[in-house]
Write an enzyme that holds these catalytic residues in place. Sequence first.
Site, PDB file in Angstrom:
ATOM      1  N   GLY A 470       0.752  -1.235   0.000  1.00  0.00           N
ATOM      2  CA  GLY A 470       0.000   0.000   0.000  1.00  0.00           C
ATOM      3  C   GLY A 470       0.784   1.288   0.000  1.00  0.00           C
ATOM      4  N   ARG A 645      15.724   7.505   5.566  1.00  0.00           N
ATOM      5  CA  ARG A 645      15.042   8.280   4.538  1.00  0.00           C
ATOM      6  C   ARG A 645      13.554   7.912   4.485  1.00  0.00           C
ATOM      7  NH1 ARG A 645      16.811   8.105  -1.798  1.00  0.00           N
ATOM      8  NH2 ARG A 645      15.336   9.649  -2.556  1.00  0.00           N
ATOM      9  N   GLY A 719      12.750   1.618   6.734  1.00  0.00           N
ATOM     10  CA  GLY A 719      11.509   0.831   6.787  1.00  0.00           C
ATOM     11  C   GLY A 719      10.778   1.113   8.083  1.00  0.00           C
ATOM     12  N   GLY A 721       7.150  -0.099   8.489  1.00  0.00           N
ATOM     13  CA  GLY A 721       5.850  -0.754   8.500  1.00  0.00           C
ATOM     14  C   GLY A 721       5.471  -1.328   9.852  1.00  0.00           C
ATOM     15  N   GLU A 722       6.446  -1.682  10.658  1.00  0.00           N
ATOM     16  CA  GLU A 722       6.143  -2.372  11.910  1.00  0.00           C
ATOM     17  C   GLU A 722       6.521  -1.544  13.130  1.00  0.00           C
ATOM     18  OE1 GLU A 722       6.248  -6.517  11.234  1.00  0.00           O
ATOM     19  OE2 GLU A 722       7.525  -6.316   9.494  1.00  0.00           O
TER      20      GLU A 722
HETATM   21 MO1  MOS Z   1       5.307  -8.661   8.761  1.00  0.00          MO
HETATM   22  S1  MOS Z   1       4.499  -9.551  10.410  1.00  0.00           S
HETATM   23  O1  MOS Z   1       6.856  -9.326   8.773  1.00  0.00           O
HETATM   24  O2  MOS Z   1       4.259  -9.054   7.504  1.00  0.00           O
END
Ligand code: MOS
Length: 756
Positions: A470, A645, A719, A721-722
């Site tokens: 996304g 970045r 990164g 995302g988490e």
């Molecule tokens: Mo993530 S839990 O490594 O999709």
Amino acid sequence: MDPAAPKPKENMGEPLPRVDARLKVTGQAHYPADLPTANLAYGALATSSIAKGRVTKLHLDDARAVPGLLDIVTYGDMDKVEKPKFGNAGATSIGPLHDRTIFHDGQIIALAVAETFEAAEEAAQLIRADYEEEKPSASFDSPGTKTIPAAGKSPLFKEDVKAGDFDAAYAAAAVRIDARYSTPTQHHNPIELFSTTAFWQGDQLIVHEPSQNVTGWKAELARELKIDPANVRIVSPFIGGAFGSKGPMTPRTAIVAVAAKRLGRPVRCVTSRMQAFGTQTYRAETRHRIRIGAGEDGRITAFAHEGWEVTSRPDPYVVGGTSATGRMYDYGSVLTHVSLVQADRNTPGYMRSPPETPYVYALENAMDEMAVALGMDPVEFRRINEPKAEPIGKKPFSSRSLIQCYEQAANAFGWAKRDPKVGAMRDGDWLIGMGCATAIYPTAVAPCAARVRLTSDGDVRVQCGSHEIGTGVRTQMASQRLGVSIDKVTVEMGDSSLPPAPVSGGSISTASVCSAVLKACDAIRAKLSAGATAEGGPLAGSHNEELDLDGGKLAARGGASAKIEDVFKAMQIGAIEEYAEFAPKGATPEAVKKLYAGQSEFHGGDQDEDSVKYAFGAEFVEVRINSYTREIRVPRNVGAFAAGRIMNTRTARSQLMGGMIWGIGQALHEATEVDRRYARYVNRDLQDYLVPVNADIRDLQVILVPEVDHAVNPAGVKGLGELGNVGTAAAVASAVYHATGKRIRDLPIRIDQLIA
Ligand code: MOS
């Protein structure tokens, strides 16, 4: 400082809207189970109603009598198919139809295939089994579980990290805490259900299934079916939420492929949400014991983190977050140990921000307790324990902006106005609490390939077998690097026939894919520049390396420029296409070969020789607790994050917000309840499995802290995302303590724990 490094402000990408946003909100995005398929048959799973034992007999007559029934795939039909293999993207090794052993409740016992969805469902419901039933072990403390050390049992968890002499340092510490924490089973519950559509065209098998790892699944499915990987194609154009649940391929895929082969027509199986609780992975429940010792000055001298996790009998999946918690602060001495508790359960797997969530929750809750024990401000306590190098291997951090995150978030939050006395802040009937916690996530990258094509009219096509999670940043990377506007770029992904990419997990995607796209774009720039400056070219005589590509033009330093269409004309070609393989620093040629075989080799995090690589954040939370009913609200949440970045400030902010909201859910709502008598999940739907809704979330602020780090990868991207999901629950626990004086150590935090 590296003089070539861009200034921090320039390190923030444009806040462009998501490229696929319009498609999604107008219903035009086709998810795998929506892709039009002719002559479709429908499959439905029948699953076991016991958690442990054997299937002695299946009764199929009632199911066979359902009008429209076409086939039933069950025991005996999968004998020529290899069992799934644990370790390939975390797949479970439970081959449900390979033998009649039942390892967990909800294990697949058959697939009914029919002309309609309704007929398939009806038939599946009518399949009955006789069992030889044994008493299952549900979870921690159940009789019959087996506890084993986690280290070395799984490729995901090699060792228990240690440094110095913990026992001596802890015994000598002036201030000590020793506390236990726990987190419950949690299920991902993406809105898009789990589905497989399989069909054969001659020897070619095509599978439409939401996946975070089409390259890996192609290899794994070929292995299971004993066919050439070249004959397998996995297609996953969009994913309606995954969070790790669509990373491992589950046994369903091969079963549906076999059904399609037997029937000679496409078969689609969409599992119900209830079934998904047993047929997909989940976050294992965990327990923790943390001991911290410090001097009166607040300097930590001893840290121990022991973890216990539930797993299935056959598969040693390990969450194992001690590698990060053991490196978080300047501890002096470190002792860690992770144990697996084998029970009669399906195999757990990755769930957003593994392994830091839930290990960092335990650590940060303990840090808050220690700050209280020392009578110290929790932010100050983190500041004085900020390390120069990580304590395990004594390696430097490639960059670490944790204190900047704390400063910026504290400012925005108004931390200075907090009265540190417990229960001192109040607004009418509401007790106010303020708390904070650290977020950390390893920055890893994996080998990745990409193909980029630039045509003479400035159109760009990017191809990579990565996945839509996304963020749309691949588009941006190509647009920036080739100097064309965003609307000239198309990106093709989510198809295993594209150049191979690693699993879209572990927050590695943006960095890995962008590094490959960058490399392909640079190869195109080099060819264009060479063409422009060649004899007879429009910029003949200029130096290649001085050319800048932007706005559809190549510009030389002296001021001369040439339109790219003229450069193409001079080169007598219409397009340049480049295929690039990105290999992280330290990756062997072997690792790149493994990419083609569907295996993602992670580099970075704590693995590199030169430095350790992590992204950081600081989260501040205000809670309000009703003094009579103990209702808990979270009116305010501020998170500041530094992740190298930032490709796109808008989508990065959305990702981080989503993570923080999930963190509030973990703190207050989420838990899969296990019926301990039957080792069975009870609340298997979104009515009973609680997640936050709009009314639970009020003022949420994300601050992106500028950070430049070229050591992590060529794109400079860490990164995120988490990252946003890691610190929130501990910050809520910290705020709940500040409001009430009650230290809640077991998630989720609910009203009953706050009633005195
Ligand atoms: Mo993530 S839990 O490594 O999709």
